[in-house]
Enzyme design. Structure first.
Site, PDB file in Angstrom:
ATOM      1  N   ARG A  86      13.690  19.167 -87.342  1.00  0.00           N
ATOM      2  CA  ARG A  86      14.385  20.239 -86.631  1.00  0.00           C
ATOM      3  C   ARG A  86      13.389  21.127 -85.891  1.00  0.00           C
ATOM      4  O   ARG A  86      13.675  21.619 -84.801  1.00  0.00           O
ATOM      5  CB  ARG A  86      15.196  21.076 -87.628  1.00  0.00           C
ATOM      6  N   HIS A 333      19.234  21.160 -93.038  1.00  0.00           N
ATOM      7  CA  HIS A 333      19.246  21.387 -91.594  1.00  0.00           C
ATOM      8  C   HIS A 333      17.838  21.306 -91.025  1.00  0.00           C
ATOM      9  O   HIS A 333      17.637  20.816 -89.903  1.00  0.00           O
ATOM     10  CB  HIS A 333      19.869  22.747 -91.281  1.00  0.00           C
ATOM     11  N   CYS A 334      16.862  21.751 -91.797  1.00  0.00           N
ATOM     12  CA  CYS A 334      15.479  21.803 -91.316  1.00  0.00           C
ATOM     13  C   CYS A 334      14.870  20.428 -91.094  1.00  0.00           C
ATOM     14  O   CYS A 334      13.951  20.291 -90.277  1.00  0.00           O
ATOM     15  CB  CYS A 334      14.608  22.563 -92.313  1.00  0.00           C
ATOM     16  N   ILE A 335      15.330  19.415 -91.816  1.00  0.00           N
ATOM     17  CA  ILE A 335      14.689  18.096 -91.708  1.00  0.00           C
ATOM     18  C   ILE A 335      15.479  17.147 -90.815  1.00  0.00           C
ATOM     19  O   ILE A 335      15.127  15.969 -90.703  1.00  0.00           O
ATOM     20  CB  ILE A 335      14.473  17.464 -93.099  1.00  0.00           C
TER      21      ILE A 335
END
Length: 344
Positions: A86, A333-335
């Site tokens: 992300r 969400h970050c990955i």
């Protein structure tokens, strides 16, 4: 060019990820490393139930990735150091005046403000690698930014955080006007909603300095999900109350006042390093589903699933244990990074 970043709820062509490799983020012990590999793999498998997944894998990890990942996942070999797609990868956009055209914004990535521990030079190239892989037009930006530092509604609204885009370690000469102009150029965002800060833990050495995607998200135009820390003993109790007050006084690009829906934090308040920033806001919307963070708390995880199911009608909500991600500084969400579908 009229670039526009679609809402995450729009149809996806696929989701992009990066596979872990050995280093400071993965961990120092065999147990820590295995936890990291297993958690990234679990998220990959969950997303692959709903839509295709392409994953960038360092050549040193290719054999492990082929052994652990579902067979239908597409592997692209390239050097990797950080693996939070992300943030270091492209942000995809479309051009409504040119149907079928996909764009990929290549932000400058410097490891969340160039901390001494970070290694990012390899992964900073992934936006260009991915853009070439999918035939997207590359949109180069001179702004240091990460995909986790923005959320959009696809209709002109973008959520930002003062301590991220205006971070002197990222953009020392920027002001709000310059940031907003770049958001308009790259994302088609005509109206910025600024938050003053992020969650407390996110300002630790391994934090992002206030990414919005762990705090708030726009589920549909005019409607927000907001992290809600209800325990008065946790420092984020005051933070989330402050952020709610800030958002209550703002509107979206269409002039609508936000309907704010609370997404309560899990009951766990601390770990060995202090107050946790465990958040259900850090989920991924996929085709027909939502991949939600789980924290091993049956009641809280179920409550979050119910709220997410109401926020995204008609989508199946699937929980994946995200404690192995948050221990390394982020969440689901970050990955992940969605690639919107375009008609070719």
């Amino acid at each position: 060019m009229g670039w526009r970043m679609p809402s995450e709820t729009a149809a996806h062509e696929r989701t992009w990820m990066a596979f872990p490799r050995e280093g400071i983020t993965l961990g120092d012990t065999d147990a820590e490393r295995e936890e990291g590999y297993a958690t990234w793999t679990a998220v990959t498998a969950a997303v692959a139930r709903f839509e295709p997944v392409s994953i960038v894998v360092d050549p040193t990890e290719t054999a492990r990735a082929r052994r652990m990942l579902p067979g239908e996942v597409t592997i692209i070999e390239a050097p990797v150091d950080e693996f939070w797609m992300r943030d270091h990868g492209p942000t995809f956009v479309v051009d409504d005046e040119r149907p079928g055209v996909l764009g990929a914004v290549d932000w400058i990535f410097n490891g969340w403000g160039a901390p001494d521990w970070a290694e990012w030079q390899n992964s900073a190239e992934h936006a260009r690698i991915v853009a070439a892989e999918v035939g997207a037009e590359l949109i180069s930006s001179t702004m240091v930014n990460e995909g986790g530092g923005i959320h959009v509604d696809g209709e002109g609204t973008v959520l930002l955080t003062q301590t991220v885009q205006l971070d002197p370690r990222r953009n020392p000469y920027a002001d709000r006007a310059r940031i907003e102009a770049e958001m308009a150029r790259t994302l088609g965002a005509t109206h910025a909603v600024w938050l003053s800060q992020g969650l407390t833990r996110d300002y630790d050495d391994l934090g992002t300095n206030g990414h919005v995607d762990i705090v708030a998200t726009i589920t549909s135009p005019g409607r927000l999900l907001l992290h809600d820390q209800r325990a008065a003993s946790h420092p984020d109790h005051a933070v989330t109350a402050k952020l709610r007050a800030e958002l209550e006084g703002q509107t979206d690009a269409a002039g609508r006042r936000f309907e704010i829906v609370s997404l309560p934090a899990p009951e766990t308040l601390t770990d060995a390093h202090g107050p946790v920033d465990w958040s259900y806001v850090n989920h991924l919307v996929v085709n027909g589903g939502v991949i939600a963070c789980g924290f091993g708390e049956e009641r809280a995880d179920a409550q979050a699933r119910a709220i997410l199911a109401e926020a995204y009608p008609g989508r199946e909500v699937v929980t994946v244990d995200a404690r192995g991600l948050f221990a390394r500084g982020g969440g689901i969400h970050c990955i992940t990074q969605q690639q919107p579908a375009v008609t070719r």
